[in-house]
Structures are given as structure tokens and as C-alpha cells.
Write a protein that holds these residues in place. Structure first.
Motif, PDB file in Angstrom:
ATOM      1  N   VAL A 114      55.507  88.672 -16.786  1.00 20.55           N
ATOM      2  CA  VAL A 114      55.636  89.147 -18.159  1.00 20.55           C
ATOM      3  C   VAL A 114      57.013  89.784 -18.298  1.00 20.55           C
ATOM      4  CG1 VAL A 114      54.638  90.599 -19.961  1.00 20.55           C
ATOM      5  CG2 VAL A 114      53.158  89.644 -18.175  1.00 20.55           C
ATOM      6  N   LYS A 115      57.832  89.200 -19.184  1.00 21.28           N
ATOM      7  CA  LYS A 115      59.168  89.776 -19.419  1.00 21.28           C
ATOM      8  C   LYS A 115      59.082  90.746 -20.589  1.00 21.28           C
ATOM      9  CE  LYS A 115      62.387  86.631 -17.344  1.00 21.28           C
ATOM     10  NZ  LYS A 115      63.094  85.358 -17.459  1.00 21.28           N
ATOM     11  N   THR A 116      59.483  91.981 -20.360  1.00 19.22           N
ATOM     12  CA  THR A 116      59.501  92.974 -21.436  1.00 19.22           C
ATOM     13  C   THR A 116      60.942  93.468 -21.581  1.00 19.22           C
ATOM     14  OG1 THR A 116      59.234  94.957 -20.092  1.00 19.22           O
ATOM     15  CG2 THR A 116      57.229  93.724 -20.618  1.00 19.22           C
ATOM     16  N   ASP A 117      61.204  94.245 -22.607  1.00 15.56           N
ATOM     17  CA  ASP A 117      62.555  94.789 -22.821  1.00 15.56           C
ATOM     18  C   ASP A 117      62.970  95.670 -21.653  1.00 15.56           C
ATOM     19  OD1 ASP A 117      62.476  93.474 -25.178  1.00 15.56           O
ATOM     20  OD2 ASP A 117      61.980  95.232 -26.403  1.00 15.56           O
ATOM     21  N   ALA A 118      61.974  96.317 -21.048  1.00 17.13           N
ATOM     22  CA  ALA A 118      62.267  97.250 -19.956  1.00 17.13           C
ATOM     23  C   ALA A 118      62.381  96.568 -18.602  1.00 17.13           C
ATOM     24  CB  ALA A 118      61.170  98.316 -19.901  1.00 17.13           C
ATOM     25  N   GLY A 119      62.091  95.267 -18.557  1.00 16.81           N
ATOM     26  CA  GLY A 119      62.105  94.551 -17.276  1.00 16.81           C
ATOM     27  C   GLY A 119      60.861  93.690 -17.122  1.00 16.81           C
ATOM     28  N   SER A 120      60.675  93.121 -15.949  1.00 16.58           N
ATOM     29  CA  SER A 120      59.560  92.191 -15.726  1.00 16.58           C
ATOM     30  C   SER A 120      58.505  92.774 -14.804  1.00 16.58           C
ATOM     31  CB  SER A 120      60.067  90.898 -15.085  1.00 16.58           C
ATOM     32  OG  SER A 120      60.939  90.252 -15.954  1.00 16.58           O
ATOM     33  N   TYR A 121      57.279  92.381 -15.062  1.00 13.16           N
ATOM     34  CA  TYR A 121      56.230  92.649 -14.072  1.00 13.16           C
ATOM     35  C   TYR A 121      55.383  91.387 -13.919  1.00 13.16           C
ATOM     36  CZ  TYR A 121      53.049  93.507 -18.054  1.00 13.16           C
ATOM     37  OH  TYR A 121      52.309  93.392 -19.200  1.00 13.16           O
ATOM     38  N   ARG A 122      54.522  91.388 -12.928  1.00 11.99           N
ATOM     39  CA  ARG A 122      53.733  90.205 -12.591  1.00 11.99           C
ATOM     40  C   ARG A 122      52.239  90.540 -12.519  1.00 11.99           C
ATOM     41  NH1 ARG A 122      58.784  89.956 -11.400  1.00 11.99           N
ATOM     42  NH2 ARG A 122      58.431  92.097 -10.740  1.00 11.99           N
ATOM     43  N   ILE A 123      51.424  89.556 -12.826  1.00 15.29           N
ATOM     44  CA  ILE A 123      49.975  89.666 -12.597  1.00 15.29           C
ATOM     45  C   ILE A 123      49.546  88.381 -11.887  1.00 15.29           C
ATOM     46  CG2 ILE A 123      47.679  89.994 -13.594  1.00 15.29           C
ATOM     47  CD1 ILE A 123      48.926  91.085 -16.097  1.00 15.29           C
ATOM     48  N   ALA A 124      48.782  88.517 -10.812  1.00 20.99           N
ATOM     49  CA  ALA A 124      48.315  87.332 -10.095  1.00 20.99           C
ATOM     50  C   ALA A 124      46.932  87.585  -9.550  1.00 20.99           C
ATOM     51  CB  ALA A 124      49.270  86.998  -8.952  1.00 20.99           C
ATOM     52  N   GLY A 125      46.166  86.521  -9.399  1.00 16.83           N
ATOM     53  CA  GLY A 125      44.826  86.676  -8.858  1.00 16.83           C
ATOM     54  C   GLY A 125      44.387  85.460  -8.071  1.00 16.83           C
ATOM     55  N   ILE A 126      43.438  85.707  -7.170  1.00 19.23           N
ATOM     56  CA  ILE A 126      42.751  84.600  -6.515  1.00 19.23           C
ATOM     57  C   ILE A 126      41.261  84.758  -6.810  1.00 19.23           C
ATOM     58  CG2 ILE A 126      44.416  84.226  -4.658  1.00 19.23           C
ATOM     59  CD1 ILE A 126      42.589  85.816  -2.792  1.00 19.23           C
ATOM     60  N   ALA A 127      40.550  83.653  -6.815  1.00 19.39           N
ATOM     61  CA  ALA A 127      39.110  83.717  -7.056  1.00 19.39           C
ATOM     62  C   ALA A 127      38.430  82.655  -6.228  1.00 19.39           C
ATOM     63  CB  ALA A 127      38.809  83.504  -8.540  1.00 19.39           C
ATOM     64  N   LYS A 128      37.170  82.892  -5.914  1.00 24.15           N
ATOM     65  CA  LYS A 128      36.380  81.862  -5.247  1.00 24.15           C
ATOM     66  C   LYS A 128      35.066  81.750  -5.990  1.00 24.15           C
ATOM     67  CE  LYS A 128      33.491  81.719  -2.597  1.00 24.15           C
ATOM     68  NZ  LYS A 128      32.074  81.299  -2.842  1.00 24.15           N
ATOM     69  N   GLY A 129      34.454  80.582  -5.912  1.00 23.75           N
ATOM     70  CA  GLY A 129      33.176  80.388  -6.581  1.00 23.75           C
ATOM     71  C   GLY A 129      33.013  78.931  -6.912  1.00 23.75           C
ATOM     72  N   SER A 130      31.818  78.429  -6.644  1.00 23.23           N
ATOM     73  CA  SER A 130      31.554  77.016  -6.911  1.00 23.23           C
ATOM     74  C   SER A 130      30.086  76.816  -7.291  1.00 23.23           C
ATOM     75  CB  SER A 130      31.925  76.183  -5.681  1.00 23.23           C
ATOM     76  OG  SER A 130      31.833  74.810  -5.957  1.00 23.23           O
ATOM     77  N   GLY A 131      29.175  77.516  -6.619  1.00 20.06           N
ATOM     78  CA  GLY A 131      27.756  77.455  -6.959  1.00 20.06           C
ATOM     79  C   GLY A 131      27.237  78.856  -7.174  1.00 20.06           C
ATOM     80  N   MET A 132      25.981  78.978  -7.620  1.00 18.95           N
ATOM     81  CA  MET A 132      25.388  80.257  -8.009  1.00 18.95           C
ATOM     82  C   MET A 132      26.308  80.961  -8.999  1.00 18.95           C
ATOM     83  SD  MET A 132      23.484  83.244  -5.719  1.00 18.95           S
ATOM     84  CE  MET A 132      22.008  82.439  -5.135  1.00 18.95           C
ATOM     85  N   ILE A 133      26.752  80.171  -9.993  1.00 23.63           N
ATOM     86  CA  ILE A 133      27.763  80.679 -10.912  1.00 23.63           C
ATOM     87  C   ILE A 133      27.215  80.827 -12.323  1.00 23.63           C
ATOM     88  CG2 ILE A 133      29.979  80.236 -12.018  1.00 23.63           C
ATOM     89  CD1 ILE A 133      30.522  80.814  -9.218  1.00 23.63           C
ATOM     90  N   GLU A 134      26.853  82.002 -12.689  1.00 27.94           N
ATOM     91  CA  GLU A 134      26.831  82.406 -14.079  1.00 27.94           C
ATOM     92  C   GLU A 134      27.079  83.898 -14.040  1.00 27.94           C
ATOM     93  OE1 GLU A 134      23.803  81.181 -16.812  1.00 27.94           O
ATOM     94  OE2 GLU A 134      24.432  82.700 -18.258  1.00 27.94           O
ATOM     95  N   PRO A 135      28.359  84.253 -13.845  1.00 25.23           N
ATOM     96  CA  PRO A 135      28.667  85.667 -13.649  1.00 25.23           C
ATOM     97  C   PRO A 135      28.190  86.496 -14.834  1.00 25.23           C
ATOM     98  CG  PRO A 135      30.550  84.300 -13.109  1.00 25.23           C
ATOM     99  CD  PRO A 135      29.556  83.421 -13.806  1.00 25.23           C
ATOM    100  N   ASN A 136      27.762  87.694 -14.538  1.00 23.81           N
ATOM    101  CA  ASN A 136      27.371  88.638 -15.570  1.00 23.81           C
ATOM    102  C   ASN A 136      28.062  89.954 -15.240  1.00 23.81           C
ATOM    103  OD1 ASN A 136      26.192  90.116 -17.547  1.00 23.81           O
ATOM    104  ND2 ASN A 136      24.087  89.639 -16.969  1.00 23.81           N
ATOM    105  N   MET A 137      29.169  90.223 -15.916  1.00 26.77           N
ATOM    106  CA  MET A 137      30.001  91.415 -15.718  1.00 26.77           C
ATOM    107  C   MET A 137      30.752  91.392 -14.386  1.00 26.77           C
ATOM    108  SD  MET A 137      30.052  93.103 -18.366  1.00 26.77           S
ATOM    109  CE  MET A 137      30.743  94.734 -18.047  1.00 26.77           C
ATOM    110  N   GLY A 138      31.019  90.236 -13.897  1.00 23.05           N
ATOM    111  CA  GLY A 138      31.790  90.122 -12.663  1.00 23.05           C
ATOM    112  C   GLY A 138      32.030  88.657 -12.421  1.00 23.05           C
ATOM    113  N   THR A 139      32.436  88.305 -11.250  1.00 23.99           N
ATOM    114  CA  THR A 139      32.571  86.892 -10.919  1.00 23.99           C
ATOM    115  C   THR A 139      32.131  86.739  -9.496  1.00 23.99           C
ATOM    116  OG1 THR A 139      34.054  85.050 -10.610  1.00 23.99           O
ATOM    117  CG2 THR A 139      34.939  87.214 -10.133  1.00 23.99           C
ATOM    118  N   MET A 140      32.196  85.542  -8.979  1.00 23.36           N
ATOM    119  CA  MET A 140      31.897  85.399  -7.559  1.00 23.36           C
ATOM    120  C   MET A 140      32.761  86.417  -6.828  1.00 23.36           C
ATOM    121  SD  MET A 140      29.469  83.555  -6.853  1.00 23.36           S
ATOM    122  CE  MET A 140      29.606  83.071  -5.147  1.00 23.36           C
ATOM    123  N   LEU A 141      33.991  86.043  -6.524  1.00 24.90           N
ATOM    124  CA  LEU A 141      34.919  87.034  -5.983  1.00 24.90           C
ATOM    125  C   LEU A 141      36.255  86.794  -6.662  1.00 24.90           C
ATOM    126  CD1 LEU A 141      34.267  87.039  -2.119  1.00 24.90           C
ATOM    127  CD2 LEU A 141      33.441  88.673  -3.808  1.00 24.90           C
TER     128      LEU A 141
END
Lengths: 403, 403
Positions: B160-187
């Protein structure tokens, strides 16, 4: 005393029926006159025949003379034309049997969102009517005519012996996919020759449906066409009025609907096994139902049962996300095939550490009927739900349904 | 300005990671210090690592130094021993990195109801720690270590480029079955080098999860182990405080989580297609979400998509039983592959009478991504959900999971 009898719905005095099947299309007619009650899908998308039948029962004093039902087309999501077609079906039958069409119910099952082939319907009423019979053949014919992906006909009849004499209750049902009825079922037509007023009939039907059709899940899809009708011909002369006779009638009606519901679950699309999930120790009745249905709805539980996989953690997880309130450290869980039982968890403690217990569970999982029993340890309420396994054939049947 | 970048979670300043996989078991360690927030499954059966991590975040002022996560065993429904094991995992890592274990989060994924192999865990912390790195290899290693039935790693990073400089957001996730997250996710493990206070971080994470992980369904089974953690290292020096910077941060966080959520849906067990279901014209936000999720959850819609079956009535039926309030005569429905669009229903009128439209729909259904759009005609609210098709391979994978 309640005992199962042969003969299908036509074993009930005053009920005659027949149906025919022509490729994917079928037409059934059931003639039976008397006070009647109905329950209907809670899907917001309600098929035209249900709208028509519900309106008739709501305004005609709760009375039916006959039912006309077709398979091959659900007449659902078909707009104004669909309503006209459903009404026309009742008018066509009324004309032939010289009845008032306000006493004719109409039902449909099949593909959603396709216009009815009214030429086919009108040209087949005559041949079906001319074959209507009070023999078992008539009952089987009506049943077969409304089957779609069903593999076996679903019929159950019983006789209730009372001090005043005997009466009978019998029903047929269809349903195999798009099964998670909510206040109705796919299609159920139930008859009794006891004499019951329509208001009372409605109460009894609603109570029985809540214990039976509303407790089965094949795939979790609530149909647009779920409907169950109950007509009391009164031909036995036995009048259902007071506490004891009413209680007995309710028990017999429960039996008929639960047996039909189990047949639907067992004949779920692609199913190889029937699963019965009993929840005890729930805080509320609603909690017991939520947990019992959640277990038989879970695709992960269903595939594990198909694969004889002793993956019992999925049962606990399905109860956990059901919405039922409980403490996971108080659960007791067992799985049985009706003869052998594997005790897996007791008061929150895993007692399956021994590999022999998992081996035993694996053997149990290969049975044709699997009984799951879970005690939530949270209160006095219980509920039982029925479902089936999830198999390659379920995918096959539904990946190729309209094409 | 928000743009996607390479490098995985280690592209965020102050994040180093690594993981290894040994048969079905995996271990990942992520080092990143800062204010942190978490969301957790609403399943009543909550896995031990979630209980431990939730308690730590609730009592340590909302701060994390590291995460230790394993695959192969969910450490769920494992009683007192499970809680001890989860705490021991944080203690073992804290000791090695000379941190306070109250700042160590722990996560697990795998089979439910099996005791942890703590010997394996303790003997693998050292080799994983010694390989921890700030290169992309570190990010990929951590990701691969927590995969179970996942076929592809799920990672997304943006700047994210802002006037004050840049910052970053990144994530990893796992999940393939038993998936209908409710207020969370697999991981999900998400990092930013923006400086954000933990209270604000929690609000942003909850809002983003509600639009992303909570809007995906693979099979409708809510896991016992769903968890998503967000840590802000602050290393970029960019402080998120006021309305505009906060709005931009939320947008970027939404982007990261939605992209990760779509990757989970696309990599659903056995899936061959991604399904995006957008509901507009809903009366309430809740109605829009209910209908959108109901469509991607429906086994009948999912099998039809697998089979390229133009059986659009099932979409309408799934919206109908979702619980959303609408009038079926006001629906507008279209299905698209992103290029071609089949308009099927307009204001309740079926406009697919023409067989050419069904042929077009069949072609669209064979695409790798299917976009379903339904206007309920009941109000101003919208929601989008993601899912996948239901295939033979889903059944195969889950019929043979533990055995």
C-alpha cells in the motif's frame, strides 16, 4: 395395538388409486374422500401445485376428494402459467370424477423452472382413472408414477386395534434427492379410515411430520415441492376424539411417517447405507434436533460412512457446529451396527485409545445401517434423525440430471 | 494505491518463517513481533490450540512474538492432555527463541480426536528454527508445512503506497475440506509492517474475515480448528490511525483475505471449478449473505456445476431455502463465465425458453470459474460468497481420509 399390514394405501377403506409412467413423466390419481390436512415446504420458492393445494385446504373447510400428482416436472418457478396449469390439473380431474375442484389436491415433482406439458397431462387422466383400483396394484401404481430418482417404492401401512374395532393408516412417499424437508416432505400421501376432524388431523400431521420427514437429510437441499397430505375417510367407523384414542392414533401416524421417512433416507440418491443419529442429553428439543440433523447432513460424516472410515471426530465436529449448546468435555459417543457397539467417548474422555476399538469401529462402519448415539450431557431432551452416506453415485446422478 | 507483490509473508518487514513436512506431519514456525488480533471457530467443539491462543491474546494485551503450527493432527477433542500439549508447544518454542510463552500462538490442523505426537514436535522445532528465513523460501516452507489435503499453497501479498511511505500486508492460509468457516478460517496467518494498535487490528480483522473467510463454503462443515491471526510488526514506520489511512488499510486487508479465501474455495477437496455467487437486492445484509452462501453450499448446485448441467432451477431453490426473505416473482438471475452471460430469469419471468439460451448456459457451465448473480428484488443489500463444485474426488478423498 398397532401392527404393520400389507396392501399399501388402498388397504385403507375408501382409498383407490392408480398411476402410470411414460419415460420420465408419470401421473398418479388417488381417490379418497374425507377431512384432510397438509404440510408444505418452507422454501421461499414454492411450487405452483403447493400454492394451489394450500389455498384450497385453507378455504374449503379442510376436505379432500382426490389427489392428482405428476412426476418429471416440478411445476416450480413457472410463474403465472404454472399456477394456471396446476389449477387446470385439478379442474380436469374434477370434471372426470364429477367433483368440485376445490376438493382436489395437486402435486408435482421433477425439474424446476420448466413449463408443464399440459397436453400429456390431459391425455393421460382418462387411462389412469379407468385403472383406479382398491387392490395393492393400485397403490403400487400410484407410487411408481411419482418416483423420479427413487430406486424403491416407499409404502407403509398399519392397523390399529381398539376396543371399539380396527382402523388403518397407510401412506406412500417419494423422495431421493433435494431432501432436507422443512415442514413437509418431498411428496407424501397418507390415508386413514378412522374418522378424524380436519383441525385435529392437521395437529396430528404436523406433530408426526416434525418427528419423521423433518428429521431426514439426504443432501441438505430443501425442495420447492415438499408436501405431505393426510386424508381421513372415516370408513372404519372408528372415531378419534378423546385423549387415549388420540394418543394411539398419533402413535400409529408417527410410526407410518417415520417408516416412510427412513425409506426415503435409505433410498437417498446414490446411498448404500442408512444412518440413524440419536442425540440424548440435549438442553432443549431444538438443540437435540439441530445436533441430530447436523450429523446426518455433514458431507464429511457421510463420506466417512461410505468409506467405512472410523473417523469419529467428524461426528463430534458436526454436533459442535450444529448450533446446539453443550460443553465438549461432557460428551458421550458410541457407534453401533445394531449388534456390536464401539464406545468412543465417555464424559469427554476418549476411550478409543486401544487400536482394537478402532478396528471394531471399522467393522461396524461397514454395516448397512449405522446407529450413532451422542449424549451431549446438557439436559433431558432427545431427537433422532436419519440420513445416508455420500457416494460417487450421488455426484453422478446429480451431475447428469437434466442432461 | 494497493498493488499485489511477490515474496509471500516474508515480504513484510519483520517476518521470518520456515516449515518442514515429514509424511503426513508438518511443522511451521513464523517469527513476527507486534500487536496482534485473532478470530476463532464458533464450533462448540474448539480445538486445544485455539483455546490456548485465544486465552493468551485475551490476557497478554494483544501481542504476539511467534506462531508455531503443525499439520497431521488437529489436537481437537483431546481433553486435558490436548491443552497440556498445546501449551507445551508454545513453551518449547519460547525457550528456544528466548521469548515469553504468553506471546506465542499455537495452531494445529489434521485428524480430530487423536493424541499429539509430542516427541515428533519437540525434535523438529530445532531444525525448523535453524532454517527460519526472511526470503520467499521461508514463506513457502511455512505454507507447505501446514497443508493437508490442500493441493496448492495459498499466499497473497500486497503493498500500500501512502503519502507517508509504503507498507505491506501479506498472508498465508490453508484449507481444503471441512470448510465453512464461522468467524475464522481453517488456518490463516496474516502480517503487516504497518503500525496498528491491537484493538484496531481486531476490528479490522473481524471486518475482513466477515467478507472473506466467512463467505466461503467447500462442504458446509465448520472445522474445530478455524483460526486466523493478524500481527502488525510496525517495521515500515507507517502508522494507521485516522479515517483515511484506516480505510485504506481495511481495503488492503480485505483484498488479501478475499484473495486467500478464493484460493481456499478453488482448492476445495476434489474441486475442478471456482464458483462465485453474488446476491444483490437483498432486504438485509444477513439475507444477502444467507442466500449467497446457500447457493455455493447446495450439493445439487455443486454437482450440476461439476457436470456442466444447466439446471439453474437448483440455484433458485437454494436461495429459496436459505432463510433470506424475498418474493419469488421478483427474482432476476444470470450465470456467466466472465465473458459470456446467460440471462435466465428477469423479474420472476423465465427468459430461457429458447433452447439456444440453455445451450449457451451449458457452454458457460464448462468454464473453470462460474459467476452466479441473483437479484432478490427485495432491498439494497449485497453479498458475495465463493465455493467449488462437488466431484467424485471429494467423495474419494473423504471416504479414505484416516485409513
Amino acid at each position: 395395538m398397532i401392527r404393520q399390514i400389507e396392501g399399501g394405501i388402498t388397504a385403507v377403506s375408501g382409498v383407490s388409486a392408480f398411476g402410470l409412467k411414460d419415460g420420465k413423466k408419470g401421473l398418479a390419481i388417488i381417490l379418497a374422500e374425507g377431512p384432510a390436512a397438509g404440510v408444505f415446504t418452507r422454501n421461499k420458492v414454492i411450487a405452483a401445485p403447493l400454492i394451489v393445494t394450500k389455498e384450497k385446504l385453507g378455504t374449503n373447510g379442510g376436505f379432500l376428494s382426490a389427489v392428482i400428482a405428476n412426476s418429471g416436472n416440478a411445476n416450480a418457478y413457472t410463474g403465472e402459467q404454472g399456477l394456471k396449469d396446476a389449477k387446470e390439473m385439478t379442474r380436469l380431474l374434477a370434471e372426470k370424477i364429477k367433483a368440485d375442484d376445490k376438493f382436489i389436491a395437486v402435486a408435482s415433482t421433477g425439474v424446476i423452472g420448466r413449463k408443464m406439458d399440459m397436453n400429456w397431462i390431459s391425455s393421460h387422466i382418462e387411462p389412469v382413472l379407468s385403472s383406479v383400483s382398491t387392490t395393492e396394484e393400485g397403490s403400487v401404481g400410484a407410487m411408481r408414477a411419482i418416483m423420479t430418482t427413487d430406486l424403491v417404492p416407499k409404502v407403509f401401512a398399519c392397523e390399529v386395534k381398539t376396543d371399539a374395532g380396527s382402523y388403518r393408516i397407510a401412506g406412500i412417499a417419494k423422495g431421493s434427492g433435494m431432501i432436507e424437508p422443512n415442514m413437509g416432505t418431498m411428496l407424501g400421501f397418507v390415508y386413514t379410515d378412522a374418522a378424524v376432524a380436519s383441525g385435529q388431523l392437521q395437529k396430528c400431521l404436523t406433530a408426526a411430520v416434525n418427528k419423521s420427514f423433518n428429521m431426514i437429510v439426504v443432501d441438505g437441499d430443501t425442495s420447492t415441492n415438499d408436501m405431505c397430505l393426510l386424508t381421513a375417510t372415516g370408513k372404519s367407523g372408528i372415531r378419534i376424539t378423546d385423549g387415549k384414542s388420540l394418543e394411539e392414533f398419533q402413535n400409529a401416524l408417527d410410526l407410518v411417517l417415520i417408516e416412510l421417512a427412513k425409506m426415503i433416507a435409505k433410498d437417498g440418491e446414490g446411498a448404500t447405507k442408512l444412518v440413524e443419529s440419536t442425540v440424548i442429553g440435549a438442553k432443549t428439543k431444538e438443540d437435540a434436533k439441530l445436533a441430530a440433523k447436523s450429523i446426518v447432513r455433514s458431507p464429511l460424516v457421510k463420506t466417512a460412512i461410505f468409506g467405512n472410515d472410523p473417523n469419529w471426530g467428524r461426528i463430534v465436529a458436526a454436533a459442535g457446529y450444529s448450533g446446539a449448546d453443550f460443553d465438549q468435555t461432557k460428551i458421550t459417543l458410541s457407534v453401533s451396527d445394531g449388534t456390536k457397539t464401539a464406545n468412543l467417548v465417555k464424559n469427554g474422555e476418549i476411550i478409543e485409545k486401544d487400536p482394537a476399538v478402532l478396528d471394531e469401529l471399522k467393522k461396524i462402519m461397514s454395516a448397512k445401517t449405522i446407529f450413532i448415539k451422542i449424549d451431549l450431557g446438557a439436559g433431558p431432551e432427545t431427537a433422532t434423525a436419519w440420513g445416508c452416506d455420500l457416494t460417487y453415485d450421488y455426484v453422478k446422478i446429480n451431475a447428469e440430471y437434466t442432461t
